[in-house]
Design an enzyme around this catalytic site. Structure first.
Site, PDB file in Angstrom:
ATOM      1  N   ALA A 109       0.862  -1.188   0.000  1.00 11.05           N
ATOM      2  CA  ALA A 109       0.000   0.000   0.000  1.00 11.05           C
ATOM      3  C   ALA A 109       0.895   1.233   0.000  1.00 11.05           C
ATOM      4  CB  ALA A 109      -0.885   0.016   1.240  1.00 11.05           C
ATOM      5  N   LYS A 110       0.330   2.371  -0.214  1.00 11.11           N
ATOM      6  CA  LYS A 110       1.058   3.637  -0.072  1.00 11.11           C
ATOM      7  C   LYS A 110       0.032   4.731   0.133  1.00 11.11           C
ATOM      8  CE  LYS A 110       5.383   5.022  -0.312  1.00 11.11           C
ATOM      9  NZ  LYS A 110       6.561   4.231   0.093  1.00 11.11           N
TER      10      LYS A 110
END
Ligand code: NAD
Length: 420
Positions: A109-110
């Site tokens: 994720a980011k």
């Protein structure tokens, strides 16, 4: 990472996907599965209103959860004016492959907020962080999604993030990593990414019959990753001859005194003006002659425009995605080796994993244990990349994507998501 398209009209997310497509055969993944493996699971954009000095300002915040076949989503939160959904999406995908490559039980994720943190007061940053994390809280959690620091954020911001989540869910240290030690942070997290850069580079050198002792190093960006990478290079006997940051560049052919420079930067906020060095034109930092060139700032900095002028033997990708595909083609033709970001900067997420484990077990490790486990996991991961690259006669990047893709595909099949 700049979201600008390269000369072939590719965005950073297109580039990551092109590298995955190239690795599909190597990983034994059928074409039908590839579109699912490339696509993000969920993308969220939230409004972040800040009211200060009688003015209302509003920022956009993002979280992209790319893939969780192998475990909860994991990835940093960036505060930078260039943050947008396209950039966050590419970085989220890279996290999926990075966690798979070092074989830690996370997905990718980011997140980020489009803002310039240097123009915000501490109380504005606190408000921005608290509102952002309150709005994300429903998709976060120790077994769902675990943010960490990235460019423009740090341990203090992670402490505020933990507190914002805790107001709604009770005290939950394992919801973010990279926290201050007083809130359950791990020893060895602060310098983990920079230390990992040097572990991997030293291993590459040994594999090629070389040593870091006496090698010359140039570092672009003297923030968390760049400064600690420089510190650990010097610790292994290398000479860091030039560094820069957003405000300036310096050089000393005898080797910069990195400990003194770190103290200087802590006081002044920049490497510019460091007395034990000569000034350098910042635009020329990447073109300096050296053994190891370490881009440790933004993505997309080595492109078809400047790759032909790079005068290093090895480019070590400490930043995420610093070399574009067309830049890479030129470097490889010129015989410049690239140690790819997927493994070169995976030390941070590896120690983040240790922090999460310690929080869940409510048992803190000592610094020696963190260091030994980092060496074991990152060194073990890179040994597999080196072997896979030799066996299949591919680049280190192709080997990294091939191994990572195979692991995510296997996990997706085991869950029954992919029944091919
Ligand atoms: P940071 O904010 O601590 O430092 C960034 C540094 O880059 C600063 O010195 C800044 O002045 C400099 N910089 C910014 N723009 C520049 C420019 N145009 N030219 C030269 N220097 C410039 O960030 P960080 O945490 O060190 O992250 C750096 C890179 O490493 C990012 O690409 C990030 O995604 C990646 N990364 C970070 C971690 C981590 O644990 N912090 C882990 C993996 C990857």
């Amino acid at each position: 990472m700049s979201t600008a398209k390269d000369s072939a009209g590719q965005s950073p997310f297109d580039e990551v996907n092109a590298r995955l497509d190239e690795a599909a055969d190597l990983a034994g993944v059928p074409a039908e599965a590839m579109s699912l493996l490339k696509a993000p699971y969920r993308e969220i954009q939230v409004q972040i209103p800040i009211f200060s000095n009688s003015h209302l300002r509003h920022f956009s915040g993002y979280r992209v959860q790319h893939n969780a076949a192998r475990g909860p989503y994991k990835g940093g939160i960036r505060y930078h004016p260039h943050v947008d959904l396209e950039e966050v999406r590419a970085l989220a995908s890279l996290m999926t492959w990075k966690t798979a490559l070092v074989n830690i039980p996370f997905g990718g994720a980011k997140g980020g907020v489009a803002c310039d943190p240097s123009t915000l007061s501490e109380s504005e940053l606190y408000d921005l962080t608290t509102i952002f994390f309150s709005r994300l809280a429903m998709i976060l959690g120790p077994s769902r999604d675990i943010p960490a620091p990235d460019m423009g954020t740090n341990a203090k911001v992670m402490g505020w993030a933990m507190a914002a989540y805790g107001k709604m869910n009770g005290h939950t240290p394992a919801v973010v990593t990279g926290k201050p030690l007083s809130l359950g942070g791990s020893l060895g997290r602060e310098d983990a990414t920079g230390k990992g850069v040097v572990i991997v580079t030293g291993q590459w050198a040994r594999d090629n019959g070389l040593s870091l002792e006496g090698a010359t190093v140039v570092v672009q960006g003297f923030g968390n990753v760049g400064s600690f990478a420089a510190f650990h290079f010097v610790d292994k006997g290398a000479k860091v001859i030039a560094v820069n940051d957003i405000k300036g560049a310096i050089r000393n052919d005898k080797g910069l005194d990195i400990e003194a420079l770190m103290q200087y930067v802590a006081k002044t906020g920049t490497v510019a003006g460091f007395e034990l060095s000569d000034e350098l034109n910042s635009d020329e930092i990447l073109l300096q002659k050296c053994d190891y060139l370490v881009p440790a700032a933004l993505g997309g900095v080595i492109t078809s425009e400047n790759a032909g002028q790079i005068n290093a033997k090895v480019v070590v990708e400490a930043a995420n995605h610093p070399v574009t595909s067309d830049g890479e083609e030129i470097l490889l033709k010129a015989g410049v080796e690239i140690i790819p970001d997927l493994i070169a900067n995976a030390g941070g997420v590896t120690v983040s994993y240790f922090e999460w484990v310690q929080n869940i077990q409510q048992f803190a490790w000592n610094a020696e244990r963190v260091s030994e486990e980092l060496q074991r996991i990152l060194g073990g991961g890179f040994a597999q990349v080196l072997e896979f690259a030799k066996e299949n006669k591919v680049t280190l990047r192709q080997a990294s994507f091939g191994l990572a893709l195979r692991r995510v595909y296997e996990a997706s099949k085991a869950r029954g998501y992919i029944r091919l």
